[in-house]
Design a protein around this motif. Structure first.
Motif: not given
Length: 561
Positions: A318-335
């Motif tokens: 989750l920390s890597r997602m928040a830092n855009r350092d993960h293959s899974i990119e969190v974007g607008a509208g995700d929960t």
């Protein structure tokens, strides 16, 4: 090493009829749980966990209990009893078993399965004995009885320890959820039966002793999960502990109800949940679970990810997602659902992750704005209930910071336990149970043991202090060429600063100060390089502290020319 109480001397020899209790971790902190019991020259260890570092311990991976107290008595250890499978109760086992690999381990099926998977990574094959609630085992002079307790991981156990010195009841981590998801309630009938027999010392979980009332039922969070799943338009990402089988089960149930596919992210999450499913503790609905790499084949509104990182751990998913350092990119509208509580000391890290996710446009649901977490520990009302059932002669609060231990002790007194029979101890403090009375008799050396990369125990407070200075203040390197034959500085000192937010010319005025100080020392016959380095360090430190209001690490280098 550190001595917990300078006013306490080394403990006297243990009377033949007595029992000695020494906590090597878990008192005054949430984590690193390990308690050593001694009777008739033999030892029994209850739990062996790790503590995770905070901001004051940069570079540290894990913190272990201090094994020094038992390091020369390893052959006296009859067994290690494990109350449940959380890292703060089993995580240090690989490091203990490196010292003696054949120490028997006793625990429930899920607990030992998680332990065996962990030890396999360390190439250690343990000697294990599986137990379940209601079982009794004798190891050496210790008669052990195991009782079911409810916690945030299945298969947790309390342990009653009978010896000639008396009966000790150790709750482990527990709560009294009367409607648990797995139907396995805390064995209050067993607690009452032991109370009738006479509990001489009651070691009780203190984590929620300051929280009034009763801890919520685990099932009570499902309506909140339902609302999130019902209104989420895109992906749902759930972060929780990698061992929280009940929480993962509820996510699977919600995904099944709302027609979503689930993928798990994080090595520990996948490993633990695979074990839980194989042993029957986790029910995975048919066709729900998919490989994380194939989840993108489904529409966003049919995706659920379960990952680690609910405590803001820097390398967790989750920390890597928040830092855009993960293959899974969190974007607008995700929960994103943080389905866990905050471990003390992790607050800032968690808030950084929340802010990072919201900056990316995600809707973050956490304990502060929805009922998406239930504690695994008994609140004050449950502890009072237990004290009234057990009616112990002596009480020793365990598992918690000092404020938790004090609050738990006050609850014991409120139910009629005499003040002088409530033992508030810290790690390393020695408690003897003799003739039905528990009291502090001394203390032993007991400090933090740091795992730092591949080293264990080599890192100390001095090194951590240097790291904190480098992190917070930066460093200044001063190179001074000297001509020893003339007693002079051969050329202008060179100053290199890193991590110091000042212009280079800020150090111009200190150069003549350095030259004057070095030449004055050499004029007095000081020619040793180390002594000259100290002169340079004092000169630069005084200048930087007075003019720049900073205290960076100063690294002086003297070159003879």
């Amino acid at each position: 090493m550190s001595h917990p109480h300078p006013e306490l001397s080394a403990p006297p020899p243990l009377p033949t009829s007595g029992m000695r209790i020494v906590a090597l971790g878990g008192l005054g902190e949430v984590g690193r749980n390990m308690t050593v019991l001694e009777h008739e020259g033999r030892l029994l260890v209850v739990d062996c966990g790790v503590l995770f570092p905070d901001d004051h311990q940069p570079g540290v991976d894990l913190i272990l209990p201090d094994f020094d107290y038992i390091s020369d008595r390893l052959d006296d250890i009859e067994a290690v009893v494990l109350t449940h499978g959380h890292e703060d109760h089993i995580g240090a086992l690989p490091y203990l078993l490196r010292l003696r690999g054949d120490i028997p381990l006793l625990g429930s099926h899920l607990t030992l399965a998680l332990v065996e998977a962990k030890l396999k990574e360390h190439r250690i094959k343990p000697v294990v004995t599986y137990v379940t609630e209601g079982d009794r085992r004798t190891v050496g002079g210790f008669d052990l009885e195991f009782l079911a307790v409810n916690h945030s991981i299945p298969d947790a156990l309390a342990v009653a320890i009978r010896t000639d010195a008396g009966l000790i009841l150790h709750t482990g981590d527990f709560k009294m959820d009367q409607l648990p998801l797995d139907g396995r309630v805390t064995d209050l009938r067993g607690f009452a039966r032991l109370g009738e027999e006479g509990v001489d010392l009651f070691l009780t979980d203190s984590t929620n002793a300051e929280v009034p009332g009763f801890t919520m039922h685990e099932k009570d969070i499902y309506p909140a999960l339902e609302r999130v799943f019902e209104h989420a338009d895109r992906r749902i990402i759930v972060a929780c502990f990698a061992s929280h089988v009940h929480r993962v089960q509820q996510v699977f149930d919600a995904a099944e109800e709302f027609g979503r596919k689930v993928a798990m992210v994080g090595r520990s999450m996948v490993r633990n949940m695979t074990i839980a499913e194989e042993l029957g503790y986790l029910r995975v609905p048919q066709g729900i679970l998919v490989d994380a790499r194939k989840l993108a084949d489904y529409p966003d509104d049919e995706q659920v990810l379960i990952c680690t990182g609910s405590q803001g751990e820097p390398m967790a998913a989750l920390s890597r997602m928040a830092n855009r350092d993960h293959s899974i990119e969190v974007g607008a509208g995700d929960t994103v659902i943080l389905a866990s509580s905050l471990i003390p000391g992790n607050e800032n890290a968690v808030f950084r992750v929340i802010n990072g996710l919201m900056r990316l446009g995600a809707n973050v649901v956490h304990r502060g704005n929805a009922k998406v977490h239930v504690s695994g520990h008994a609140s004050a009302g449950e502890l009072l209930y237990c004290y009234n059932i057990v009616r112990p002669t002596n009480v020793m609060p365990v598992h918690g910071e000092w404020r938790h231990l004090v609050a738990n002790g006050a609850l014991a007194q409120a139910t009629g336990v005499a003040k002088d029979r409530v033992v508030l101890a810290e790690n390393g403090v020695v408690v003897d149970l003799v003739d039905g009375v528990a009291r502090i008799v001394g203390a032993v050396d007991c400090g933090y043991v740091y795992v730092d990369g591949s080293s264990v125990g080599a890192t100390d407070e001095a090194l951590l202090k240097d790291r904190r200075i480098l992190r917070d203040e930066g460093f200044v390197t001063v190179i001074v060429p000297v001509d020893a034959s003339r007693g002079k500085v051969a050329s202008e000192p060179e100053i290199l600063a890193r991590g110091v937010a000042e212009e280079e010319d800020a150090f111009v005025k200190v150069r003549p100060v350095i030259v004057a100080a070095v030449e004055e020392a050499m004029g007095k016959g000081v020619m040793d390089s180390y002594q000259l380095q100290q002169v340079i360090r004092r000169a630069v430190g005084s200048y930087v502290g007075g003019k720049l209001r900073r205290r960076p690490m100063i690294i002086p280098v003297v070159i003879e020319v």
